[in-house]
Design a protein around this motif. Structure first.
Motif, PDB file in Angstrom:
ATOM      1  N   LEU A 176      22.799  68.393  13.814  1.00  0.00           N
ATOM      2  CA  LEU A 176      23.257  67.688  15.011  1.00  0.00           C
ATOM      3  C   LEU A 176      23.295  66.179  14.773  1.00  0.00           C
ATOM      4  CD1 LEU A 176      21.362  69.634  17.829  1.00  0.00           C
ATOM      5  CD2 LEU A 176      23.790  69.751  17.270  1.00  0.00           C
ATOM      6  N   ALA A 177      22.315  65.669  14.036  1.00  0.00           N
ATOM      7  CA  ALA A 177      22.288  64.234  13.734  1.00  0.00           C
ATOM      8  C   ALA A 177      23.484  63.823  12.881  1.00  0.00           C
ATOM      9  CB  ALA A 177      20.987  63.874  13.028  1.00  0.00           C
ATOM     10  N   ASP A 178      23.969  64.739  12.045  1.00  0.00           N
ATOM     11  CA  ASP A 178      25.136  64.448  11.208  1.00  0.00           C
ATOM     12  C   ASP A 178      26.437  64.497  12.005  1.00  0.00           C
ATOM     13  OD1 ASP A 178      23.590  64.061   8.983  1.00  0.00           O
ATOM     14  OD2 ASP A 178      23.883  66.075   8.169  1.00  0.00           O
ATOM     15  N   TYR A 179      26.556  65.483  12.898  1.00  0.00           N
ATOM     16  CA  TYR A 179      27.818  65.695  13.604  1.00  0.00           C
ATOM     17  C   TYR A 179      27.937  64.892  14.908  1.00  0.00           C
ATOM     18  CZ  TYR A 179      28.849  69.622  10.510  1.00  0.00           C
ATOM     19  OH  TYR A 179      29.129  70.404   9.412  1.00  0.00           O
ATOM     20  N   PHE A 180      26.807  64.620  15.551  1.00  0.00           N
ATOM     21  CA  PHE A 180      26.858  63.985  16.872  1.00  0.00           C
ATOM     22  C   PHE A 180      27.490  62.593  16.854  1.00  0.00           C
ATOM     23  CE2 PHE A 180      24.759  61.553  20.348  1.00  0.00           C
ATOM     24  CZ  PHE A 180      25.360  62.217  21.399  1.00  0.00           C
ATOM     25  N   PRO A 181      27.206  61.709  15.875  1.00  0.00           N
ATOM     26  CA  PRO A 181      27.817  60.369  15.910  1.00  0.00           C
ATOM     27  C   PRO A 181      29.343  60.396  15.938  1.00  0.00           C
ATOM     28  CG  PRO A 181      26.002  60.403  14.354  1.00  0.00           C
ATOM     29  CD  PRO A 181      26.225  61.824  14.776  1.00  0.00           C
ATOM     30  N   ALA A 182      29.964  61.361  15.251  1.00  0.00           N
ATOM     31  CA  ALA A 182      31.426  61.440  15.258  1.00  0.00           C
ATOM     32  C   ALA A 182      31.942  61.742  16.662  1.00  0.00           C
ATOM     33  CB  ALA A 182      31.890  62.514  14.276  1.00  0.00           C
ATOM     34  N   THR A 183      31.304  62.690  17.361  1.00  0.00           N
ATOM     35  CA  THR A 183      31.711  63.018  18.723  1.00  0.00           C
ATOM     36  C   THR A 183      31.393  61.876  19.681  1.00  0.00           C
ATOM     37  OG1 THR A 183      31.308  65.361  18.277  1.00  0.00           O
ATOM     38  CG2 THR A 183      31.473  64.713  20.574  1.00  0.00           C
ATOM     39  N   LEU A 184      30.237  61.237  19.493  1.00  0.00           N
ATOM     40  CA  LEU A 184      29.863  60.104  20.337  1.00  0.00           C
ATOM     41  C   LEU A 184      30.866  58.970  20.199  1.00  0.00           C
ATOM     42  CD1 LEU A 184      27.772  58.861  22.256  1.00  0.00           C
ATOM     43  CD2 LEU A 184      26.538  58.028  20.252  1.00  0.00           C
ATOM     44  N   GLU A 185      31.303  58.706  18.978  1.00  0.00           N
ATOM     45  CA  GLU A 185      32.306  57.665  18.747  1.00  0.00           C
ATOM     46  C   GLU A 185      33.603  57.998  19.479  1.00  0.00           C
ATOM     47  OE1 GLU A 185      33.946  55.239  14.891  1.00  0.00           O
ATOM     48  OE2 GLU A 185      33.741  57.421  14.709  1.00  0.00           O
ATOM     49  N   LEU A 186      34.006  59.257  19.397  1.00  0.00           N
ATOM     50  CA  LEU A 186      35.218  59.700  20.070  1.00  0.00           C
ATOM     51  C   LEU A 186      35.088  59.550  21.582  1.00  0.00           C
ATOM     52  CD1 LEU A 186      37.716  60.857  18.622  1.00  0.00           C
ATOM     53  CD2 LEU A 186      36.992  63.117  19.358  1.00  0.00           C
ATOM     54  N   ALA A 187      33.917  59.925  22.118  1.00  0.00           N
ATOM     55  CA  ALA A 187      33.697  59.861  23.560  1.00  0.00           C
ATOM     56  C   ALA A 187      33.639  58.420  24.055  1.00  0.00           C
ATOM     57  CB  ALA A 187      32.404  60.590  23.922  1.00  0.00           C
ATOM     58  N   ILE A 188      33.008  57.534  23.307  1.00  0.00           N
ATOM     59  CA  ILE A 188      32.907  56.130  23.726  1.00  0.00           C
ATOM     60  C   ILE A 188      34.285  55.473  23.756  1.00  0.00           C
ATOM     61  CG2 ILE A 188      32.059  53.854  23.036  1.00  0.00           C
ATOM     62  CD1 ILE A 188      29.525  55.191  22.041  1.00  0.00           C
ATOM     63  N   ILE A 189      35.053  55.668  22.691  1.00  0.00           N
ATOM     64  CA  ILE A 189      36.401  55.098  22.664  1.00  0.00           C
ATOM     65  C   ILE A 189      37.254  55.712  23.769  1.00  0.00           C
ATOM     66  CG2 ILE A 189      38.499  54.832  21.284  1.00  0.00           C
ATOM     67  CD1 ILE A 189      36.752  54.815  18.804  1.00  0.00           C
ATOM     68  N   GLY A 190      37.100  57.021  23.974  1.00  0.00           N
ATOM     69  CA  GLY A 190      37.845  57.676  25.047  1.00  0.00           C
ATOM     70  C   GLY A 190      37.476  57.145  26.420  1.00  0.00           C
ATOM     71  N   MET A 191      36.173  56.925  26.662  1.00  0.00           N
ATOM     72  CA  MET A 191      35.756  56.400  27.951  1.00  0.00           C
ATOM     73  C   MET A 191      36.257  54.974  28.163  1.00  0.00           C
ATOM     74  SD  MET A 191      34.374  56.783  30.835  1.00  0.00           S
ATOM     75  CE  MET A 191      33.715  58.435  30.625  1.00  0.00           C
ATOM     76  N   ILE A 192      36.243  54.163  27.088  1.00  0.00           N
ATOM     77  CA  ILE A 192      36.774  52.803  27.194  1.00  0.00           C
ATOM     78  C   ILE A 192      38.256  52.839  27.561  1.00  0.00           C
ATOM     79  CG2 ILE A 192      37.316  50.715  25.871  1.00  0.00           C
ATOM     80  CD1 ILE A 192      34.744  51.163  24.305  1.00  0.00           C
ATOM     81  N   LEU A 193      39.017  53.719  26.913  1.00  0.00           N
ATOM     82  CA  LEU A 193      40.435  53.859  27.249  1.00  0.00           C
ATOM     83  C   LEU A 193      40.622  54.328  28.686  1.00  0.00           C
ATOM     84  CD1 LEU A 193      41.850  55.549  23.997  1.00  0.00           C
ATOM     85  CD2 LEU A 193      42.202  53.197  24.763  1.00  0.00           C
ATOM     86  N   ALA A 194      39.799  55.292  29.105  1.00  0.00           N
ATOM     87  CA  ALA A 194      39.911  55.814  30.471  1.00  0.00           C
ATOM     88  C   ALA A 194      39.635  54.735  31.509  1.00  0.00           C
ATOM     89  CB  ALA A 194      38.952  56.988  30.658  1.00  0.00           C
ATOM     90  N   LEU A 195      38.638  53.883  31.265  1.00  0.00           N
ATOM     91  CA  LEU A 195      38.301  52.821  32.204  1.00  0.00           C
ATOM     92  C   LEU A 195      39.337  51.697  32.184  1.00  0.00           C
ATOM     93  CD1 LEU A 195      34.443  52.581  31.603  1.00  0.00           C
ATOM     94  CD2 LEU A 195      35.601  53.592  33.568  1.00  0.00           C
ATOM     95  N   LEU A 196      39.761  51.303  30.985  1.00  0.00           N
ATOM     96  CA  LEU A 196      40.721  50.197  30.867  1.00  0.00           C
ATOM     97  C   LEU A 196      42.088  50.550  31.438  1.00  0.00           C
ATOM     98  CD1 LEU A 196      39.963  48.750  27.297  1.00  0.00           C
ATOM     99  CD2 LEU A 196      39.274  47.845  29.526  1.00  0.00           C
ATOM    100  N   ILE A 197      42.429  51.828  31.404  1.00  0.00           N
ATOM    101  CA  ILE A 197      43.721  52.260  31.942  1.00  0.00           C
ATOM    102  C   ILE A 197      43.586  52.773  33.367  1.00  0.00           C
ATOM    103  CG2 ILE A 197      45.639  53.875  31.640  1.00  0.00           C
ATOM    104  CD1 ILE A 197      45.113  53.789  28.636  1.00  0.00           C
ATOM    105  N   GLY A 198      42.547  53.582  33.623  1.00  0.00           N
ATOM    106  CA  GLY A 198      42.416  54.230  34.925  1.00  0.00           C
ATOM    107  C   GLY A 198      42.117  53.270  36.062  1.00  0.00           C
ATOM    108  N   ILE A 199      41.198  52.320  35.857  1.00  0.00           N
ATOM    109  CA  ILE A 199      40.825  51.397  36.938  1.00  0.00           C
ATOM    110  C   ILE A 199      41.987  50.493  37.342  1.00  0.00           C
ATOM    111  CG2 ILE A 199      39.345  49.424  37.506  1.00  0.00           C
ATOM    112  CD1 ILE A 199      37.077  50.791  36.051  1.00  0.00           C
ATOM    113  N   PRO A 200      42.668  49.819  36.400  1.00  0.00           N
ATOM    114  CA  PRO A 200      43.823  48.999  36.820  1.00  0.00           C
ATOM    115  C   PRO A 200      44.924  49.804  37.499  1.00  0.00           C
ATOM    116  CG  PRO A 200      43.124  48.387  34.619  1.00  0.00           C
ATOM    117  CD  PRO A 200      42.375  49.636  34.971  1.00  0.00           C
ATOM    118  N   LEU A 201      45.194  51.007  36.982  1.00  0.00           N
ATOM    119  CA  LEU A 201      46.226  51.832  37.619  1.00  0.00           C
ATOM    120  C   LEU A 201      45.824  52.214  39.045  1.00  0.00           C
ATOM    121  CD1 LEU A 201      47.422  54.261  34.787  1.00  0.00           C
ATOM    122  CD2 LEU A 201      48.583  52.246  35.706  1.00  0.00           C
ATOM    123  N   GLY A 202      44.536  52.538  39.248  1.00  0.00           N
ATOM    124  CA  GLY A 202      44.071  52.866  40.591  1.00  0.00           C
ATOM    125  C   GLY A 202      44.176  51.689  41.542  1.00  0.00           C
ATOM    126  N   ILE A 203      43.858  50.500  41.044  1.00  0.00           N
ATOM    127  CA  ILE A 203      43.970  49.289  41.883  1.00  0.00           C
ATOM    128  C   ILE A 203      45.423  49.022  42.247  1.00  0.00           C
ATOM    129  CG2 ILE A 203      43.618  46.789  41.915  1.00  0.00           C
ATOM    130  CD1 ILE A 203      41.202  47.219  40.085  1.00  0.00           C
TER     131      ILE A 203
END
Length: 340
Positions: free
Chosen positions: A96-123
């Motif tokens: 899990l320690a080997d595989y988790f950072p790859a998924t965490l990286e994907l999730a963090i970048i995905g969440m940043i994209l979701a916030l940077l795009i979703g919040i302005p579009l909602g406003i």
């Protein structure tokens, strides 16, 4: 109640949650098949003596309640067991320690994209209610929550990677590029820490496409939530008071309305972050991303119940910590909220 006491209390509540989840996943995992089969290779699967030794060593001949007791004893020592033959029988925690950072990286970048795009579009959708911009944003949000990830991933790979050659097809880095020195296991972060800017941009380029596919549903939900929250906030008395004071519309929206509208959006984002981690199975399979999503699929396919249990417990911990962070942010976004 002080913040420290609140955090300690929430962390203590994690213990019964983990026990409950472990109880459910333990019994469900044993319904899949014989756990001993996960440790055997095809060459040794037919040797009864080896099977008996494995079952005896792991208490698999005991009643299932006693097996669960032994599992809890090992869990209290942070021993999650060993993986099956697909992972070479190494400790589950190590895998899990080997595989988790790859998924965490994907999730963090995905969440940043979701916030940077979703919040302005909602406003924008709330400001221009019932205008053409609002209709376009609402259609985008509807498509986002309705589109299958596997179909979107394949289409984007075909056009952006294969046809236009704008983004890489799959993987975290090309075979010709050496990974940065491991600190966090996330290539983008490790490349920044090492000052390897070329590696950083290459790793980021590889992560954009799978991150976008993973975060599309979250992006659409954040957009819809932000729109509805902004519309509700814009009708409040303090907004009319701010306008009556002669404040510009930009100040009214960005300083007064936005902060209050962010509270429910923060809840959605926090819960969605755990969903991004647990929902990465399809995305990681399509883009050959070596994360815990693919790890869990392989574990299920090989009846590797120790790895399945470890994956489930890890996702529970992520959800609990995500909720804790959201609760802490509540206090800063809304002073009326108190720790309780």
């Amino acid at each position: 109640m002080r913040l420290r006491d609140y955090i300690i209390r929430r962390l203590l509540l994690l213990i019964p949650v983990l026990i409950g989840i472990s109880f459910i996943t333990f019994f469900l995992s044993h319904m899949i098949g014989d756990p001993a089969a996960a440790w055997l290779s095809e060459k040794t699967a037919g040797q009864e003596n080896i099977v008996k030794e494995i079952r005896k060593a792991h208490h698999l001949d005991d009643p299932i309640i006693m097996q669960y007791y032994y599992y809890l004893v090992d869990l209290s020592k942070l021993d999650l067991g060993r993986t099956g033959r697909n992972e070479g029988g190494r400790p589950v925690a190590e895998a899990l320690a080997d595989y988790f950072p790859a998924t965490l990286e994907l999730a963090i970048i995905g969440m940043i994209l979701a916030l940077l795009i979703g919040i302005p579009l909602g406003i924008l959708s709330a400001i221009f209610k019932d205008k053409i911009i609002d209709h376009i944003v609402r259609v985008f949000a509807l498509i986002g929550v309705s589109m299958p990830i596997f179909w979107l991933g394949l289409i984007l790979k075909y056009w952006l990677s294969f046809k236009l050659n704008l983004l890489p097809l799959d993987g975290r880095l090309p075979y010709t590029v050496m990974p940065p020195p491991t600190v966090t296991g996330m290539y983008t972060v490790d490349a920044l820490l090492a000052g390897q800017w070329d590696t950083f941009f290459i790793a980021l380029k590889h992560a954009i496409l799978p991150s976008f596919c993973l975060a599309l549903i979250t992006m659409a939900i954040i957009t819809r939530m932000m729109r509805s929250s902004m519309l509700e906030t814009m009708t409040q008395d303090f907004i009319r008071t701010a306008r009556a004071k002669g404040l510009s519309e930009r100040v009214v929206i960005m300083k007064h309305a936005l902060r209050n509208a962010l509270t429910p959006t923060t809840t959605v984002a926090g819960l969605s972050f755990g969903g991004l981690l647990s929902g990465a199975v399809m995305t990681e399979t399509i883009f050959a991303w070596p994360g815990i999503g693919r790890f869990s699929v392989n574990a299920i396919g090989s009846t590797d119940f120790a790895s399945i249990m470890g994956f489930a417990l890890l996702i529970v911990i992520v959800y609990v910590f995500s909720n804790l962070v959201v609760d802490i942010l509540y206090v800063y976004l809304d002073p009326r909220v108190k720790y309780g």
